[in-house]
Design an enzyme around this catalytic site. Structure first.
Site, short mmCIF file in Angstrom:
data_model
loop_
_atom_site.label_atom_id
_atom_site.label_comp_id
_atom_site.label_asym_id
_atom_site.label_seq_id
_atom_site.Cartn_x
_atom_site.Cartn_y
_atom_site.Cartn_z
N GLU A 103 5.96 -11.18 -2.11
CA GLU A 103 7.33 -11.24 -1.59
C GLU A 103 8.05 -12.49 -2.10
O GLU A 103 7.46 -13.38 -2.72
CB GLU A 103 7.30 -11.20 -0.06
CG GLU A 103 6.70 -9.89 0.42
CD GLU A 103 6.75 -9.71 1.93
OE1 GLU A 103 7.05 -10.68 2.66
OE2 GLU A 103 6.48 -8.57 2.38
N ASN A 112 1.00 -6.97 -2.69
CA ASN A 112 2.46 -7.19 -2.63
C ASN A 112 2.77 -8.68 -2.70
O ASN A 112 2.05 -9.51 -2.14
CB ASN A 112 3.08 -6.52 -1.40
CG ASN A 112 2.50 -6.97 -0.08
OD1 ASN A 112 1.33 -7.30 0.01
ND2 ASN A 112 3.32 -6.98 0.95
N CYS A 144 7.88 2.88 -6.16
CA CYS A 144 6.48 2.89 -6.63
C CYS A 144 6.09 4.29 -7.10
O CYS A 144 5.38 4.44 -8.10
CB CYS A 144 5.53 2.41 -5.55
SG CYS A 144 5.61 0.63 -5.30
N GLU A 199 1.50 -1.57 -5.30
CA GLU A 199 1.25 -0.49 -6.28
C GLU A 199 1.83 -0.84 -7.63
O GLU A 199 1.19 -0.66 -8.68
CB GLU A 199 1.89 0.82 -5.78
CG GLU A 199 1.27 1.38 -4.51
CD GLU A 199 1.92 0.87 -3.23
OE1 GLU A 199 2.41 -0.28 -3.21
OE2 GLU A 199 1.95 1.64 -2.26
N CYS A 201 5.99 -4.50 -4.64
CA CYS A 201 4.93 -3.83 -3.88
C CYS A 201 3.60 -3.94 -4.60
O CYS A 201 3.53 -4.13 -5.83
CB CYS A 201 5.26 -2.35 -3.72
SG CYS A 201 6.71 -1.98 -2.74
N CYS A 260 6.33 3.62 -1.50
CA CYS A 260 7.79 3.75 -1.47
C CYS A 260 8.28 4.54 -2.69
O CYS A 260 7.53 4.78 -3.64
CB CYS A 260 8.44 2.37 -1.41
SG CYS A 260 8.49 1.52 -3.00
N1 THU Z 1 4.83 -2.56 0.47
C1 THU Z 1 3.91 -2.33 -0.50
O1 THU Z 1 3.42 -3.26 -1.15
N2 THU Z 1 3.53 -1.04 -0.72
C2 THU Z 1 3.96 0.02 0.00
O2 THU Z 1 3.52 1.15 -0.28
C3 THU Z 1 4.93 -0.15 1.07
C4 THU Z 1 5.46 -1.53 1.25
C5 THU Z 1 5.19 -3.94 0.76
C6 THU Z 1 6.57 -4.37 0.35
C7 THU Z 1 6.81 -5.53 1.27
O3 THU Z 1 6.22 -6.71 0.73
C8 THU Z 1 6.05 -5.16 2.54
O4 THU Z 1 5.10 -4.17 2.15
C9 THU Z 1 6.92 -4.62 3.65
O5 THU Z 1 7.71 -3.59 3.21
#
Ligand code: THU
Length: 163
Positions: free
Chosen positions: A63, A61, A115, A74, A72, A112
């Site tokens: 940000e 991920n 994704c 995925e 994310c 999520c």
């Molecule tokens: N996140 C992911 O990368 N994958 C998931 O399946 C759930 C959430 C990340 C997004 C964000 O950077 C952090 O986790 C918190 O939501």
């Protein structure tokens, strides 16, 4: 009125029970959590995709101060796989996560909605199941395909522009 039910079948493995190739993919997802850029949530997610020819790619991920600009693990991974190897179906996607204390989560995290939608398109694009492994220290969920993770999905065919 009719009542209808959808039954979802998935498997729960211990890490040790996984096949050597699946363990390798889970390990790549675990390793990918190290490259996560998550200064805001401090939730570090890694994903790894095994392509049909055996190639493994991974991502994490990423940000951003402008939150919706982040992505994310995925989607980072699948978009990279599809960019770099556009003709390779994705066979399996593994996901792992570490919390703010740096520990791997005990129960697997579940991708999520956005994704799932991207995973579904990858599955349909190649016309073969995209298997999913969700890692937690107390067990690994194996879902046979993305349809299982996203029932009642939006399907491009309803737009009828492709016919
Ligand atoms: N996140 C992911 O990368 N994958 C998931 O399946 C759930 C959430 C990340 C997004 C964000 O950077 C952090 O986790 C918190 O939501």
């Amino acid at each position: 009125m009719q009542e209808r039910n959808i039954t979802l079948a998935y498997r729960l493995y211990t890490y040790e029970e996984l096949s050597a190739t699946d363990r390798e993919l889970v390990d790549a997802a675990r390793q990918a959590t190290r490259s996560s850029y998550a200064p805001y949530s401090r939730f570090h997610v890694g994903a790894a995709a095994r392509l049909a020819d055996g190639t493994v790619v991974s991502g994490s991920n990423q940000e951003n101060a402008a939150s919706p600009s982040g992505l994310c693990a995925e989607r980072t991974t699948l978009y990279y796989a599809n960019s770099r190897y556009p003709d390779q179906p994705v066979d399996t996607l593994a996901v792992a996560a570490r919390n703010g204390r740096g520990e791997f989560v005990t129960a697997p995290i579940s991708p999520c909605g956005a994704c799932r939608q991207v995973m579904l398109e990858t599955e349909r694009r190649f016309g073969r199941p995209l298997r999913i492994l969700l890692y937690g220290t107390q067990g690994v969920y194996e879902l046979p395909d993305v349809e299982t993770l996203l029932p009642f999905s939006f399907d491009a065919s309803v737009m009828e522009i492709l016919k």
